[in-house]
Design a protein around this motif. Structure first.
Motif: not given
Length: 449
Positions: A51-54, A76-78, A87-93, A103-104
């Motif tokens: 999963y990659v969250f943008l 909650a998703f985690v 799970i990877s989280l990428i924040a953008f502005d 990896v869990i």
């Protein structure tokens, strides 16, 4: 579903020939009860997911509790992800930055990711440059997706209004998104459009946030688009994505769980609070097992894990006993709950995205047993709710499946009066049930035309 989402178990060439013959026969074939005696159907194997969250880090989400709830929804998703998911989280502005990629393997990994969410996601950026996130994902693709044996999935959360930092033009940013999608082929994007105003505003001629997220990103990548008006709906949306990527059928009702012999775990998230609204407290929540015994925190058996939170409690029941389990509130109010059951027998189906006007509209359904690596022979009644999209929610029109010799169920779609089905958009939802064995499976609504 994307080429990485499924690994097809090898089948005989006769399956392909059989399905082709169905299309050719159309309405001139034999009656439905004689036409279809299908060979074993290939199984979609649901693999660990990358999963990659943008995550849109701009000020699109209002200050205060909505921002806190948005972070809690990701946590909650985690919590509901499984061992070997990544799970990877990428924040953008105005730029893009990696918050975490892990990896869990244990609960400590989940805690590490949740801490990264809390510390790194502030929703205080001034711009919304989705293209920067896409470029970052493209350049680092190999670091986020493990390849064969794993399912990729990108979850993009934004109001969709493209606002790059000057002097970069909106058109340049838009073209970058399209180019990046070509380089990310085979990866489904699940896009979540936030809000009721900015998402409808055109940033280019005939291109709004809605069009970008739904028509340019989600649909072409075989993903799914969700439009939510406020962050209140984020947790439910994440649950829907988990259902799709994990191949999990829905549970019976909001608070009752039919546990059959193949059920290994119940995971239930009970909402206690939403922005500006209290629902319940931990002391209000009661679990009832099939023997009518009641449990409340902290007096729970060893096989129940109960994690308390400010906005929700997560209840996990490992190895639940056969029968009906319930989670209720003491005060009698209806609780808000989202649940996932880990089961070794799952409902699968084959429904075409489109059917020709004169084609016999055949639907296949089957139960796959992970232990046998083959079709299950559990006896059940297989039916489906079926109607035009615009009246599906209120419809009471059901069709029945007939079980073939090899445990595959077959149905032919018919209208209310059993005459020719008129053109249009339709929805189908398949259900398998055996009350004596507490067996219940329900697919998500399946759309086709």
């Amino acid at each position: 579903m994307g080429q990485y989402r499924e690994r097809i178990v090898k089948t005989e060439f006769s399956l392909i020939f059989f399905l082709l013959m169905l299309s050719v026969l159309g309405c001139k074939g034999k009656p439905p009860e004689e036409v279809v005696k299908p060979p074993p159907v290939p199984e979609i194997e649901y693999l660990p997911v990358d999963y990659v969250f943008l995550l849109d880090n701009s000020g699109s989400i209002p200050r205060g509790e909505p921002r806190v709830f948005a972070r809690e929804a990701i946590k909650a998703f985690v919590e509901l992800s499984e061992i070997n998911d990544k799970i990877s989280l990428i924040a953008f502005d105005e730029d893009a930055r990696l918050l975490v990629s892990r990896v869990i393997q244990s609960q400590s990994d989940k805690d590490f990711i949740k801490n990264a969410v809390e510390e790194g996601l502030r929703f205080d950026g001034q711009y919304t440059d989705i293209s920067i996130a896409f470029l970052y994902l493209t350049e680092n693709r190999q670091n986020f997706f493990r390849g064969t044996g794993y399912t990729p999935a990108v979850i993009l959360i934004s109001d969709g209004k493209l606002q790059p930092k000057p002097p970069r033009s909106v058109n340049n940013a838009y073209q970058q998104i399209i180019n990046s999608l070509n380089n990310l082929s085979g990866i489904p994007f699940y896009t979540i459009g936030l809000g009721e105003t900015a998402i409808y505003e055109d940033f280019l001629p005939n291109i709004s946030g809605l069009v970008l997220l739904r028509d340019k990103i989600a649909t072409p990548t075989s993903g799914h688009f969700y439009h939510i008006r406020s962050v209140d709906a984020l947790i439910e949306t994440y649950f829907n994505i988990l259902h799709l990527t994990k191949g999990i059928s829905e549970v019976k009702g909001k608070y009752m769980f039919w546990v059959d012999e193949s059920t290994k775990r119940i995971s239930a998230l009970v909402l206690k609070k939403k922005p500006n609204r209290d629902i319940c407290t931990t002391s209000d929540i009661v679990i009832k097992d099939p023997g009518k015994r009641k449990f409340a925190y902290p007096n729970i058996p060893a096989n129940i894990r109960w994690v308390q939170g400010n906005y929700y409690d997560l209840i996990t029941i490992d190895g639940p006993s056969l029968g009906k389990w319930q989670i209720n509130l003491r005060n009698g109010r209806e609780l808000e709950i989202f649940s996932i059951l880990k089961r070794l027998i799952n409902l699968r189906f084959k429904v075409e995205k489109s059917y020709w006007d004169n084609e016999k509209k055949i639907v296949l359904a089957w139960l796959y047993d992970e232990r046998r690596k083959g079709l299950s022979d559990v006896p059940c009644e297989m039916t489906a709710k079926f109607d035009k999209k615009e009246r599906f929610k209120e419809s009471h029109h059901y069709i029945s499946f007939k079980k073939a010799e090899n445990d595959v169920y077959v149905a032919v779609l018919k209208s209310h009066n059993e005459l020719k089905i008129s053109p249009g958009d339709y929805v189908l939802q398949i259900m398998a049930k055996n009350e004596e064995k507490y067996f219940y499976r329900l697919t998500e609504p399946i759309e086709f035309n």
